[in-house]
Design a protein around this motif. Sequence first.
Motif, PDB file in Angstrom:
ATOM      1  N   GLY A 236       0.811  -1.216   0.000  1.00  0.00           N
ATOM      2  CA  GLY A 236       0.000   0.000   0.000  1.00  0.00           C
ATOM      3  C   GLY A 236       0.840   1.261   0.000  1.00  0.00           C
ATOM      4  O   GLY A 236       0.536   2.237  -0.693  1.00  0.00           O
ATOM      5  N   LEU A 237       1.921   1.248   0.770  1.00  0.00           N
ATOM      6  CA  LEU A 237       2.806   2.420   0.826  1.00  0.00           C
ATOM      7  C   LEU A 237       3.454   2.677  -0.534  1.00  0.00           C
ATOM      8  O   LEU A 237       3.451   3.803  -1.039  1.00  0.00           O
ATOM      9  CB  LEU A 237       3.881   2.196   1.889  1.00  0.00           C
ATOM     10  CG  LEU A 237       4.908   3.317   2.036  1.00  0.00           C
ATOM     11  CD1 LEU A 237       4.248   4.586   2.554  1.00  0.00           C
ATOM     12  CD2 LEU A 237       6.043   2.898   2.979  1.00  0.00           C
ATOM     13  N   CYS A 238       3.992   1.622  -1.148  1.00  0.00           N
ATOM     14  CA  CYS A 238       4.692   1.783  -2.432  1.00  0.00           C
ATOM     15  C   CYS A 238       3.731   2.206  -3.542  1.00  0.00           C
ATOM     16  O   CYS A 238       4.079   3.022  -4.402  1.00  0.00           O
ATOM     17  CB  CYS A 238       5.394   0.478  -2.815  1.00  0.00           C
ATOM     18  SG  CYS A 238       6.763   0.065  -1.731  1.00  0.00           S
ATOM     19  N   VAL A 245       4.890  10.023  -7.069  1.00  0.00           N
ATOM     20  CA  VAL A 245       6.328  10.326  -7.088  1.00  0.00           C
ATOM     21  C   VAL A 245       6.747  11.127  -8.320  1.00  0.00           C
ATOM     22  O   VAL A 245       7.675  11.931  -8.257  1.00  0.00           O
ATOM     23  CB  VAL A 245       7.143   9.013  -6.968  1.00  0.00           C
ATOM     24  CG1 VAL A 245       7.058   8.176  -8.236  1.00  0.00           C
ATOM     25  CG2 VAL A 245       8.575   9.307  -6.597  1.00  0.00           C
ATOM     26  N   ASP A 246       6.066  10.943  -9.458  1.00  0.00           N
ATOM     27  CA  ASP A 246       6.428  11.727 -10.638  1.00  0.00           C
ATOM     28  C   ASP A 246       6.133  13.211 -10.421  1.00  0.00           C
ATOM     29  O   ASP A 246       6.886  14.074 -10.889  1.00  0.00           O
ATOM     30  CB  ASP A 246       5.720  11.204 -11.890  1.00  0.00           C
ATOM     31  CG  ASP A 246       4.210  11.258 -11.765  1.00  0.00           C
ATOM     32  OD1 ASP A 246       3.697  10.777 -10.737  1.00  0.00           O
ATOM     33  OD2 ASP A 246       3.546  11.768 -12.679  1.00  0.00           O
ATOM     34  N   LYS A 247       5.033  13.522  -9.676  1.00  0.00           N
ATOM     35  CA  LYS A 247       4.754  14.943  -9.370  1.00  0.00           C
ATOM     36  C   LYS A 247       5.824  15.499  -8.440  1.00  0.00           C
ATOM     37  O   LYS A 247       6.292  16.637  -8.612  1.00  0.00           O
ATOM     38  CB  LYS A 247       3.373  15.086  -8.710  1.00  0.00           C
ATOM     39  CG  LYS A 247       2.193  14.922  -9.646  1.00  0.00           C
ATOM     40  CD  LYS A 247       1.822  13.480  -9.748  1.00  0.00           C
ATOM     41  CE  LYS A 247       0.605  13.222 -10.579  1.00  0.00           C
ATOM     42  NZ  LYS A 247       0.436  11.774 -10.842  1.00  0.00           N
ATOM     43  N   MET A 403       6.837   2.060  -8.346  1.00  0.00           N
ATOM     44  CA  MET A 403       7.345   3.231  -7.612  1.00  0.00           C
ATOM     45  C   MET A 403       8.757   3.597  -8.091  1.00  0.00           C
ATOM     46  O   MET A 403       9.029   4.766  -8.420  1.00  0.00           O
ATOM     47  CB  MET A 403       7.363   2.920  -6.115  1.00  0.00           C
ATOM     48  CG  MET A 403       7.935   4.024  -5.253  1.00  0.00           C
ATOM     49  SD  MET A 403       8.079   3.518  -3.516  1.00  0.00           S
ATOM     50  CE  MET A 403       9.358   2.272  -3.626  1.00  0.00           C
ATOM     51  N   VAL A 404       9.639   2.612  -8.136  1.00  0.00           N
ATOM     52  CA  VAL A 404      11.032   2.886  -8.533  1.00  0.00           C
ATOM     53  C   VAL A 404      11.098   3.352  -9.988  1.00  0.00           C
ATOM     54  O   VAL A 404      11.815   4.301 -10.325  1.00  0.00           O
ATOM     55  CB  VAL A 404      11.902   1.623  -8.319  1.00  0.00           C
ATOM     56  CG1 VAL A 404      13.311   1.840  -8.868  1.00  0.00           C
ATOM     57  CG2 VAL A 404      11.964   1.264  -6.841  1.00  0.00           C
ATOM     58  N   ALA A 405      10.339   2.680 -10.855  1.00  0.00           N
ATOM     59  CA  ALA A 405      10.377   3.025 -12.283  1.00  0.00           C
ATOM     60  C   ALA A 405       9.828   4.430 -12.519  1.00  0.00           C
ATOM     61  O   ALA A 405      10.403   5.206 -13.303  1.00  0.00           O
ATOM     62  CB  ALA A 405       9.563   1.998 -13.075  1.00  0.00           C
ATOM     63  N   ASN A 406       8.710   4.780 -11.865  1.00  0.00           N
ATOM     64  CA  ASN A 406       8.128   6.106 -12.070  1.00  0.00           C
ATOM     65  C   ASN A 406       9.080   7.202 -11.600  1.00  0.00           C
ATOM     66  O   ASN A 406       9.246   8.233 -12.259  1.00  0.00           O
ATOM     67  CB  ASN A 406       6.788   6.192 -11.328  1.00  0.00           C
ATOM     68  CG  ASN A 406       5.910   7.319 -11.855  1.00  0.00           C
ATOM     69  OD1 ASN A 406       6.190   7.902 -12.891  1.00  0.00           O
ATOM     70  ND2 ASN A 406       4.858   7.627 -11.135  1.00  0.00           N
ATOM     71  N   CYS A 407       9.741   6.967 -10.472  1.00  0.00           N
ATOM     72  CA  CYS A 407      10.712   7.948  -9.962  1.00  0.00           C
ATOM     73  C   CYS A 407      11.909   8.059 -10.905  1.00  0.00           C
ATOM     74  O   CYS A 407      12.321   9.156 -11.289  1.00  0.00           O
ATOM     75  CB  CYS A 407      11.156   7.532  -8.563  1.00  0.00           C
ATOM     76  SG  CYS A 407      12.358   8.651  -7.818  1.00  0.00           S
ATOM     77  N   THR A 408      12.448   6.904 -11.305  1.00  0.00           N
ATOM     78  CA  THR A 408      13.673   6.903 -12.128  1.00  0.00           C
ATOM     79  C   THR A 408      13.428   7.500 -13.515  1.00  0.00           C
ATOM     80  O   THR A 408      14.164   8.391 -13.964  1.00  0.00           O
ATOM     81  CB  THR A 408      14.186   5.458 -12.282  1.00  0.00           C
ATOM     82  OG1 THR A 408      14.383   4.887 -10.993  1.00  0.00           O
ATOM     83  CG2 THR A 408      15.505   5.444 -13.051  1.00  0.00           C
ATOM     84  N   ALA A 427       6.814   3.937 -16.963  1.00  0.00           N
ATOM     85  CA  ALA A 427       6.641   3.164 -15.722  1.00  0.00           C
ATOM     86  C   ALA A 427       5.339   2.367 -15.751  1.00  0.00           C
ATOM     87  O   ALA A 427       5.302   1.196 -15.339  1.00  0.00           O
ATOM     88  CB  ALA A 427       6.655   4.110 -14.527  1.00  0.00           C
ATOM     89  N   SER A 428       4.276   2.978 -16.264  1.00  0.00           N
ATOM     90  CA  SER A 428       2.986   2.277 -16.350  1.00  0.00           C
ATOM     91  C   SER A 428       3.066   1.117 -17.336  1.00  0.00           C
ATOM     92  O   SER A 428       2.515   0.037 -17.087  1.00  0.00           O
ATOM     93  CB  SER A 428       1.889   3.255 -16.780  1.00  0.00           C
ATOM     94  OG  SER A 428       1.739   4.288 -15.849  1.00  0.00           O
ATOM     95  N   ALA A 429       3.731   1.353 -18.473  1.00  0.00           N
ATOM     96  CA  ALA A 429       3.859   0.288 -19.483  1.00  0.00           C
ATOM     97  C   ALA A 429       4.646  -0.893 -18.917  1.00  0.00           C
ATOM     98  O   ALA A 429       4.267  -2.063 -19.110  1.00  0.00           O
ATOM     99  CB  ALA A 429       4.546   0.842 -20.735  1.00  0.00           C
TER     100      ALA A 429
END
Length: 458
Positions: A236-238, A245-247, A403-408, A427-429
Motif C-alpha cells: 500500500g505504501l509503495c 512520485v512523478d509529481k 514506484m522505482v520506475a516512475n521515480c527513475t 513506468a505504467s507500461a
Amino acid sequence: MAGIGFTLRKMTNRGDLWGIMQAYSYSAILSSGPWLFTILALVGITFLARYLVSWDDLLLFRTIITYNFSFSLVFCGPIVMVGTRLLADQIHEDTLHRAPSLLFSMMLAYVLVVSAPMIWLYGYATDMTPAQRAAAIAGGYLIGLIWTVVVFVSALKNYAFVSAIFFAGMVLAVFACGYLLGDYGATGLMWGFNAGLALILFGLLGWIFVEYPALAQDLAFLPREGQRYWILAISGLCYNIAIWVDKWVMWLRDGNVDIVAGILRTAPYYDSAMFLSYLFTIPIFAVFFVNIETSFFEKYNRFYKSFQKHATYMTIDSYQREIVNFTLLSLRNLAVLTGLLAILIVLSAPFILETMNIPFKEIGVFRFGALGACLHVLAMFAMVFLSYFDFRKPVMLLNIIFMVANCTFTWLTADHFVLHGMGYFLASALTFSLAMILLVHNLKRLAYGAFVTNNPSV
C-alpha cells in the motif's frame, strides 16, 4: 447493498441498449463518484474564486489541497491496505463486533503517523497566517480520516451511499467557499472546503455506527493484528508513493515551478495536465466494475466454496479454468477498450485542452499522461485480480517496481520539456507488462496456491 451485483445483472440481462447504458452509467457513478465529485467541486471553486480573490490566494488554496491529498494518501496507504484485510477477516469469521476497534485504531494510527510531519510543515516551515495554518492542518486530518473510514462503508458495498455523501459534502464545500472567499480570501476557501470534508467524514461515521453499533474497546487492534500482513503494508505504501512520485520529482526538478507560502513547490502545468488525463479512465473503471460485480464474483465464490463442499479435483479444475478464461477475457476486452480510448484522447487532445482552457504547451504532458493512465489502470486491474486470489508478494513486487520506475524515468526525463510525462507512461507500461506476466503465471497455479502457498496451516 449486497444487491449491487444483482441490480447490475438485472440491467445488463434485459438485452436492450438502454439497460446496458444504465448499467455502465450506474457503475461509473458507483466506482468513481467520490473522485469525480471532488474534482468537479474543485473546478467549481476555482471558477468562482478566479474572479473574486487574488491569484496568490487561489494558488495557495490549490497547493494546500494538492499537498493534503498527496501526503494523506501516502501515509494512509499501509493503514488502509492492512485495515481492509483485517475487516475482510472479521466479515469471514463473523466477528464484526470488533470492527469499531479496528476503525478507531486505524484513525488513531493515521493521526499519530501524520501529526509530526504535517504540524512541522504547516505550523512551522510555511509562511502562512495562523488561521491558514490551522485550516491546512485540519484539512490534512479530515482527508486522511476519510480514506480510513471509506474502507468500512465500501466493505458493505454501500457504494451509492458513499457517492451520495461525497456529492452532498462537495456541494456544501462549493457553497461554503463561495460564501467565505469574499471576506477571507484563501483562508475562507480552505475552511469552506474543510466544511464539505467534515460533512463527508461525519456522514460516513454516522452510517458506520448504525451498521457496527458495538463500542471500540481495543485501540491497539491494528498494530497488533496487522503485523502478519506486513506485505500488504509495504504494498500500500509503495503503490500510493508510485502514484505521486512523478509529481514530486517535477516539483523538485522542473524550472517552471511555483513556490507557495515560502516552501511549497508545485508544477501547475504538469499537475493540471496529469490530473485531467486521469479523468478519461472513468469509462474503463465502469466496465471493470460491472465485470467484477456480475460474472466474476459468481465464478470466484463457486471456486472457493467448492473446497468447503469437498468437490472432486475434476470439478475444482473446471472451475479454475472457468475463472482463468473469464479473467483473461475481461482483461483482453478492457485492453481493447483502453486502446481505442487512448487513440481517441491522443487525436482529440488539442480540442480537449482548448475546451478546458489549459495552455496548449501542455499537450505533450497530457498525451503521455493519458496513455500512462490507461496502462496504469490496466495494471491496477491485474493487481486487483491477483489480490482477489491472495497473491500478496507478486502485488508487492509490482508496486515496488512501479514506484522505482516512475521515480527513475521521471527523473531522467525531467530536464527535457518534450519528454515530460514520458516517465509516468514508461513506468505504467513496464508495470502493466510485468503484471500480466505474473497474473498469467499465478492463474495457472490457482488451486495449488489456494491449497499450499496461501494455506496458513501448511
